[in-house]
Design a protein around this motif. Structure first.
Motif, PDB file in Angstrom:
ATOM      1  N   LEU A   1      37.854  51.893  35.254  1.00  0.00           N
ATOM      2  CA  LEU A   1      37.248  50.849  34.423  1.00  0.00           C
ATOM      3  C   LEU A   1      37.761  49.471  34.818  1.00  0.00           C
ATOM      4  O   LEU A   1      37.006  48.495  34.887  1.00  0.00           O
ATOM      5  N   THR A   2      39.055  49.386  35.108  1.00  0.00           N
ATOM      6  CA  THR A   2      39.674  48.111  35.461  1.00  0.00           C
ATOM      7  C   THR A   2      39.057  47.497  36.713  1.00  0.00           C
ATOM      8  O   THR A   2      38.950  46.275  36.830  1.00  0.00           O
ATOM      9  N   ASP A   3      38.632  48.332  37.648  1.00  0.00           N
ATOM     10  CA  ASP A   3      38.058  47.831  38.897  1.00  0.00           C
ATOM     11  C   ASP A   3      36.713  47.140  38.695  1.00  0.00           C
ATOM     12  O   ASP A   3      36.225  46.466  39.597  1.00  0.00           O
TER      13      ASP A   3
ATOM     14  N   ASN B   1      45.198  42.690  32.715  1.00  0.00           N
ATOM     15  CA  ASN B   1      46.170  41.940  33.525  1.00  0.00           C
ATOM     16  C   ASN B   1      47.501  41.734  32.817  1.00  0.00           C
ATOM     17  O   ASN B   1      48.445  41.230  33.426  1.00  0.00           O
ATOM     18  N   ASN B   2      47.598  42.123  31.546  1.00  0.00           N
ATOM     19  CA  ASN B   2      48.816  41.810  30.786  1.00  0.00           C
ATOM     20  C   ASN B   2      49.316  43.000  29.975  1.00  0.00           C
ATOM     21  O   ASN B   2      49.437  42.931  28.743  1.00  0.00           O
TER      22      ASN B   2
ATOM     23  N   PRO C   1      45.442  55.554  32.537  1.00  0.00           N
ATOM     24  CA  PRO C   1      44.772  55.614  33.848  1.00  0.00           C
ATOM     25  C   PRO C   1      43.560  54.697  33.965  1.00  0.00           C
ATOM     26  O   PRO C   1      43.337  54.089  35.018  1.00  0.00           O
ATOM     27  N   ALA C   2      42.769  54.578  32.897  1.00  0.00           N
ATOM     28  CA  ALA C   2      41.566  53.731  32.959  1.00  0.00           C
ATOM     29  C   ALA C   2      41.905  52.260  33.128  1.00  0.00           C
ATOM     30  O   ALA C   2      41.062  51.468  33.564  1.00  0.00           O
ATOM     31  N   LEU C   3      43.138  51.873  32.776  1.00  0.00           N
ATOM     32  CA  LEU C   3      43.545  50.467  32.851  1.00  0.00           C
ATOM     33  C   LEU C   3      44.330  50.173  34.127  1.00  0.00           C
ATOM     34  O   LEU C   3      44.860  49.067  34.280  1.00  0.00           O
ATOM     35  N   ARG C   4      44.390  51.142  35.021  1.00  0.00           N
ATOM     36  CA  ARG C   4      44.988  50.925  36.343  1.00  0.00           C
ATOM     37  C   ARG C   4      43.882  50.713  37.369  1.00  0.00           C
ATOM     38  O   ARG C   4      42.774  51.216  37.219  1.00  0.00           O
TER      39      ARG C   4
END
Length: 397
Positions: A49-51, A27-28, A37-40
Motif C-alpha cells: 500500500l505504501t508504494d 513516512n513518520n 507490512p502494508a506500511l513498509r
C-alpha cells in the motif's frame, strides 16, 4: 456535479488530500523496525500500500495541471516559461534544503555543521521526493502546454516503452536487479557517491535520475484524466443529459480506463516486474490504474450517491496546502532532533521521548504503538493545515 470551485470536482480535492495524509502517515512511524507490512515499502520487486503513495501524488499533480495549463495557454509563452521555471526551481531547492536540514548534527556532545561533502565520504543528498516532483512537473508542463491530448497519450506510452527497452538491453544479464539496474551507475557517476541515497545495499537512489523518466507519463496520465473530468458534455446512452447522468458516465469511463491499465500492467510485469525503486513501466500502469479507480469511487460516492462532501473535510484540509504540509512534516522531526532530553537510554529528541514514554505503553504489540505515534503526528500536521485553512492562508510556490 458537486464542485468546490467552479468546474472543479470535489473528488480531485479529496484524492489529493488523502494522498498527502497517507504520505505523512507512512513516512513518520514511531519506529522503523516496528511497522505493519502494508506500511513498509517492498524490498525490491512487488508492492505494498505504501508504494502507491508517491505515484498517487504525481498523478494528483497531473490533475492540477489540467486546471492550470488552459489558463497558461491564454498567456504568452514567456509567462508560461517564467512561471514553470520559477516553480520547478523552488520545489527542487526546497527538496535539497530538506535533505540538508537542520544543517547541524550531534557528534558525541558537540554540534557539527553538515557540510555539502564531509571528510568521511558522506554528504547532502541531491535528489529526493520534491526534486523528483520538480523535474516531472517541469517536463510534463512543457508537454501539456505545447501538445494536444491524444499525442500526449501516445508520447506517454512511448516513454514507458523506451524506458523498458533501455533497461532490458543495457542492464546486462539481470537488468532489473539492484546490481544490474543501469540507473544506479548513472547516479553514482553523475552525482557522486556522497550525494545519493545511502541506505540501500548496494547503494541505489530510489528517486534517481533515470527512474524519474517514467514519472513523466504518471503526471501526464493525471493531466489527461483531469481533462476528461472537466468535460461538460459526454456521449451518453440515454436520451436525456442530466447532472447525475454525466457523473455516471464519467465514473463508468474511469472504471474502464483504470481496469484497462491494470490489465496491461499485469501482462507487462511478467517481463518488467512491478518495482517502485526503479519505477518500472508496469508499476506506472498499476498505480495509475488504481488512482483512476480511486477517483471513480470518490465520484460515485459524492456525485451519484450524493454523500455530503463535508464528511471528507479531514482530507480536503490537507489538499489545500499540500506542499507546505509535506515540507512541515519533514522539517519538524528533523529540527527537533537538535533538542536532547536526558533519559535512561541516553539522549532523546522530544518526539522520540514521546514515543518511548507514551506510545510504547499503549499496546503490547510494538507495531500498534508505532502506528499510534504515526497517527498522532498525522493529527498534529492536520491541526496546522486546519489552522491555515481557517485563516484562509494558502502557501504556494
Amino acid at each position: 456535479m458537486i464542485t468546490s470551485k467552479p468546474n472543479r470536482s470535489y473528488a480531485l480535492d479529496i484524492f489529493r488530500g488523502a494522498t498527502v495524509a497517507l504520505m505523512i502517515l507512512v513516512n513518520n512511524p514511531g519506529s522503523w523496525e516496528n511497522i505493519f507490512p502494508a506500511l513498509r515499502h517492498a524490498e525490491w520487486h512487488g508492492y505494498t500500500l505504501t508504494d502507491f503513495v508517491f505515484p498517487f501524488f504525481l498523478f494528483a499533480i497531473g490533475n492540477s495541471l489540467s486546471f492550470v495549463i488552459p489558463k497558461l495557454q491564454q498567456e504568452t509563452s514567456s509567462i508560461f516559461w517564467r512561471k514553470i521555471i520559477r516553480r520547478s526551481l523552488l520545489i527542487f531547492g526546497i527538496g535539497i534544503l530538506l535533505n540538508w536540514w537542520p544543517f547541524f548534527q550531534w557528534s558525541d556532545d558537540h554540534l557539527n555543521f553538515k557540510y555539502w561533502e564531509n571528510e568521511d565520504g558522506s554528504g547532502v543528498r541531491i535528489l529526493g521526493v520534491l526534486q523528483r516532483i520538480a523535474i516531472a512537473y517541469f517536463l510534463s508542463s512543457i508537454i501539456a502546454f505545447y501538445w494536444k491530448k491524444k499525442p500526449i497519450f501516445f508520447l506517454s506510452i512511448g516513454i514507458l516503452l523506451a524506458y523498458w527497452i533501455l533497461l532490458k538491453y543495457l542492464g546486462g544479464s539481470d537488468p532489473y536487479s539492484r546490481e544490474g539496474y543501469i540507473g544506479r551507475t548513472l547516479d553514482i557517476h553523475l552525482l557522486g557517491i556522497a550525494h545519493v541515497y545511502p541506505w540501500e545495499n548496494p547503494i541505489i537512489d530510489p528517486e534517481g535520475l533515470l527512474s524519474t523518466l517514467p514519472c513523466i507519463p504518471q503526471v501526464l496520465f493525471g493531466y489527461l484524466i483531469g481533462a476528461f473530468l472537466k468535460k461538460k458534455n459526454l456521449q451518453t446512452i440515454t436520451f436525456f443529459e442530466t447532472e447525475e447522468n454525466t457523473a455516471f458516465h464519467k465514473c463508468f469511463g474511469l472504471l474502464i480506463i483504470g481496469c484497462s491499465f491494470l490489465l496491461i500492467s499485469y501482462f507487462w510485469q511478467l517481463d518488467f516486474p512491478y518495482n517502485k525503486k526503479i519505477w518500472s513501466s508496469s508499476f506506472v500502469l498499476l498505480t495509475t490504474g488504481w488512482a483512476v479507480i480511486s477517483l471513480a469511487s470518490f465520484i460515485f460516492v459524492l456525485d451519484i450517491l450524493k454523500l455530503n462532501p463535508h464528511y471528507f473535510n479531514f482530507f480536503t484540509v490537507f489538499g489545500k496546502n499540500p506542499l507546505f504540509i509535506y515540507v512541515f512534516s519533514g522539517l519538524l522531526p528533523l529540527g527537533l532532533n537538535l533538542i536532547r532530553i536526558p533519559s535512561d537510554i541516553g539522549y532523546q529528541s522530544p518526539l522520540s521521548w514521546f514515543y518511548q514514554n507514551i506510545c510504547t505503553k499503549i499496546s503490547s504489540l510494538a507495531e500498534w504503538n508505532s502506528f499510534f505515534y504515526a497517527l498522532f503526528f498525522l493529527i498534529l500536521c492536520w491541526s496546522v493545515a486546519y489552522l491555515l485553512d481557517k485563516k484562509k492562508i494558502y502557501i504556494k510556490v
